[in-house]
Design an enzyme around this catalytic site. Structure first.
Site, PDB file in Angstrom:
ATOM      1  N   ASN A   9     -93.334 -39.010  29.813  1.00 47.26           N
ATOM      2  CA  ASN A   9     -92.439 -39.178  28.692  1.00 47.26           C
ATOM      3  C   ASN A   9     -92.762 -38.359  27.404  1.00 47.26           C
ATOM      4  OD1 ASN A   9     -90.333 -41.129  29.644  1.00 47.26           O
ATOM      5  ND2 ASN A   9     -91.599 -42.493  29.835  1.00 47.26           N
ATOM      6  N   LYS A  13     -94.348 -32.111  25.742  1.00 52.20           N
ATOM      7  CA  LYS A  13     -94.521 -31.537  27.032  1.00 52.20           C
ATOM      8  C   LYS A  13     -93.059 -31.151  27.597  1.00 52.20           C
ATOM      9  CE  LYS A  13     -98.794 -33.717  28.889  1.00 52.20           C
ATOM     10  NZ  LYS A  13     -99.168 -34.476  30.374  1.00 52.20           N
ATOM     11  N   ASP A  69    -101.312 -33.146  35.303  1.00 49.94           N
ATOM     12  CA  ASP A  69    -102.667 -33.650  34.834  1.00 49.94           C
ATOM     13  C   ASP A  69    -103.545 -32.619  34.073  1.00 49.94           C
ATOM     14  OD1 ASP A  69    -103.965 -36.355  34.118  1.00 49.94           O
ATOM     15  OD2 ASP A  69    -105.451 -35.713  35.538  1.00 49.94           O
ATOM     16  N   PHE A 149    -100.127 -30.716  19.890  1.00 51.51           N
ATOM     17  CA  PHE A 149    -100.396 -31.978  20.057  1.00 51.51           C
ATOM     18  C   PHE A 149    -101.881 -32.174  20.565  1.00 51.51           C
ATOM     19  CE2 PHE A 149    -100.194 -32.675  24.703  1.00 51.51           C
ATOM     20  CZ  PHE A 149     -99.616 -31.449  25.054  1.00 51.51           C
ATOM     21  N   TYR A 151    -105.431 -31.874  21.484  1.00 46.99           N
ATOM     22  CA  TYR A 151    -106.754 -31.326  20.854  1.00 46.99           C
ATOM     23  C   TYR A 151    -106.389 -29.872  20.424  1.00 46.99           C
ATOM     24  CZ  TYR A 151    -109.519 -34.823  23.785  1.00 46.99           C
ATOM     25  OH  TYR A 151    -110.095 -35.824  24.182  1.00 46.99           O
ATOM     26  N   ASP A 152    -104.964 -29.619  20.200  1.00 45.36           N
ATOM     27  CA  ASP A 152    -104.657 -28.442  19.751  1.00 45.36           C
ATOM     28  C   ASP A 152    -105.225 -27.764  18.644  1.00 45.36           C
ATOM     29  OD1 ASP A 152    -102.956 -27.638  21.922  1.00 45.36           O
ATOM     30  OD2 ASP A 152    -101.115 -28.024  20.956  1.00 45.36           O
TER      31      ASP A 152
HETATM   32  P1  IMP Z   1    -102.566 -35.516  30.025  1.00 37.93           P
HETATM   33  O1  IMP Z   1    -103.184 -34.895  31.411  1.00 37.93           O
HETATM   34  O2  IMP Z   1    -101.156 -34.756  29.783  1.00 37.93           O
HETATM   35  O3  IMP Z   1    -102.531 -36.876  29.764  1.00 37.93           O
HETATM   36  O4  IMP Z   1    -103.655 -34.964  29.222  1.00 37.93           O
HETATM   37  C1  IMP Z   1    -104.858 -35.458  28.942  1.00 37.93           C
HETATM   38  C2  IMP Z   1    -105.477 -35.333  27.532  1.00 37.93           C
HETATM   39  O5  IMP Z   1    -105.350 -33.702  27.073  1.00 37.93           O
HETATM   40  C3  IMP Z   1    -104.221 -35.910  26.398  1.00 37.93           C
HETATM   41  O6  IMP Z   1    -105.424 -36.332  25.414  1.00 37.93           O
HETATM   42  C4  IMP Z   1    -103.653 -34.756  25.833  1.00 37.93           C
HETATM   43  O7  IMP Z   1    -103.573 -35.221  24.274  1.00 37.93           O
HETATM   44  C5  IMP Z   1    -104.615 -33.616  26.038  1.00 37.93           C
HETATM   45  N1  IMP Z   1    -103.920 -32.377  26.286  1.00 37.93           N
HETATM   46  C6  IMP Z   1    -102.826 -32.076  27.044  1.00 37.93           C
HETATM   47  N2  IMP Z   1    -102.348 -30.930  27.112  1.00 37.93           N
HETATM   48  C7  IMP Z   1    -102.758 -30.400  25.954  1.00 37.93           C
HETATM   49  C8  IMP Z   1    -102.271 -29.220  25.371  1.00 37.93           C
HETATM   50  O8  IMP Z   1    -101.630 -28.333  25.524  1.00 37.93           O
HETATM   51  N3  IMP Z   1    -102.935 -29.170  24.085  1.00 37.93           N
HETATM   52  C9  IMP Z   1    -103.756 -29.984  23.376  1.00 37.93           C
HETATM   53  N4  IMP Z   1    -104.076 -31.159  24.122  1.00 37.93           N
HETATM   54  C10 IMP Z   1    -103.558 -31.218  25.242  1.00 37.93           C
END
Ligand code: IMP
Length: 192
Positions: A9, A13, A69, A149, A151-152
């Site tokens: 959601n 993304k 993930d 968003f 860690y960007d």
């Molecule tokens: P998830 O697998 O999408 O839940 O991401 C795991 C963690 O990595 C979360 O804290 C996200 O905010 C971070 N994250 C995922 N994709 C990105 C990205 O493209 N840029 C920065 N942080 C990301």
């Protein structure tokens, strides 16, 4: 157009993926199929979590689906936060707190190499497949930029002079972990 659920959601993304996928598939979010519950992600690998989420949607809602993930692996922290990136600073999934803890844990450390890794699990027409994408980079000493968003603001890819949060969405997608994993997914979908 064939419907595929993207098991998320996260509007950032969804926007990124829809931009990459173009018009061939209609990408539905979890909300759009009425899935409001938290899908379990209790595996200890990215692949395990991605598969767990895709299987959940297929089993409970009947849709073909892909789930991703992502983890940020920092060499000086032995690969942390890794599969626990979303909950690094606690269960709240708070990006600002996660970044602050990362910068604190790297305080004074000069080896700042890191990589984002994304695994996408796809369940389509009775088959399960996974696709990986990664981007090498470094953790900056402070946040730069406001786009994107997670860690960007503290991640600078090797291919770039600026952080992910200082790049346009298209520029980020062109080299990002998720962009690359999605390109592999798209390559596969084109062969069908
Ligand atoms: P998830 O697998 O999408 O839940 O991401 C795991 C963690 O990595 C979360 O804290 C996200 O905010 C971070 N994250 C995922 N994709 C990105 C990205 O493209 N840029 C920065 N942080 C990301």
């Amino acid at each position: 157009m064939q419907d595929i659920v993207f098991a998320t959601n996260n509007s950032h993304k969804l926007e990124e993926i829809r931009r990459i996928v173009g018009g061939k598939f209609r990408i539905l979010s979890l909300k759009e199929i009425g899935c409001e519950e938290d899908i379990p992600e209790t595996a200890d690998t990215l692949e395990g979590n991605a598969l767990m989420k895709a299987r959940y949607v297929k089993e409970h809602y009947g849709y073909d689906c892909f789930a991703d993930d992502t983890g940020l692996m920092v060499d000086a922290l032995d690969g942390a936060p890794g599969v626990y990136s979303a909950r690094y600073a606690g269960p709240g999934h708070d990006s600002a707190a996660n970044m602050a803890l990362l910068l604190k844990n790297l305080d004074g450390i000069t080896t700042r190499s890191a990589r984002f890794v994304t695994v996408i699990a796809l369940i389509l027409n009775g088959r399960e497949m996974t696709f990986e994408g990664r981007v090498e980079g470094e953790i900056l000493t402070e946040a730069h930029g406001t786009a994107g968003f997670g860690y960007d603001p503290v991640f600078k890819p090797v291919e770039s002079a600026v952080s992910f949060a200082e790049m346009t969405p298209d520029a980020k997608n062109a080299i990002s972990h998720r962009g690359r994993a999605t390109a592999r997914l798209m390559d596969y979908l084109q062969t069908l």
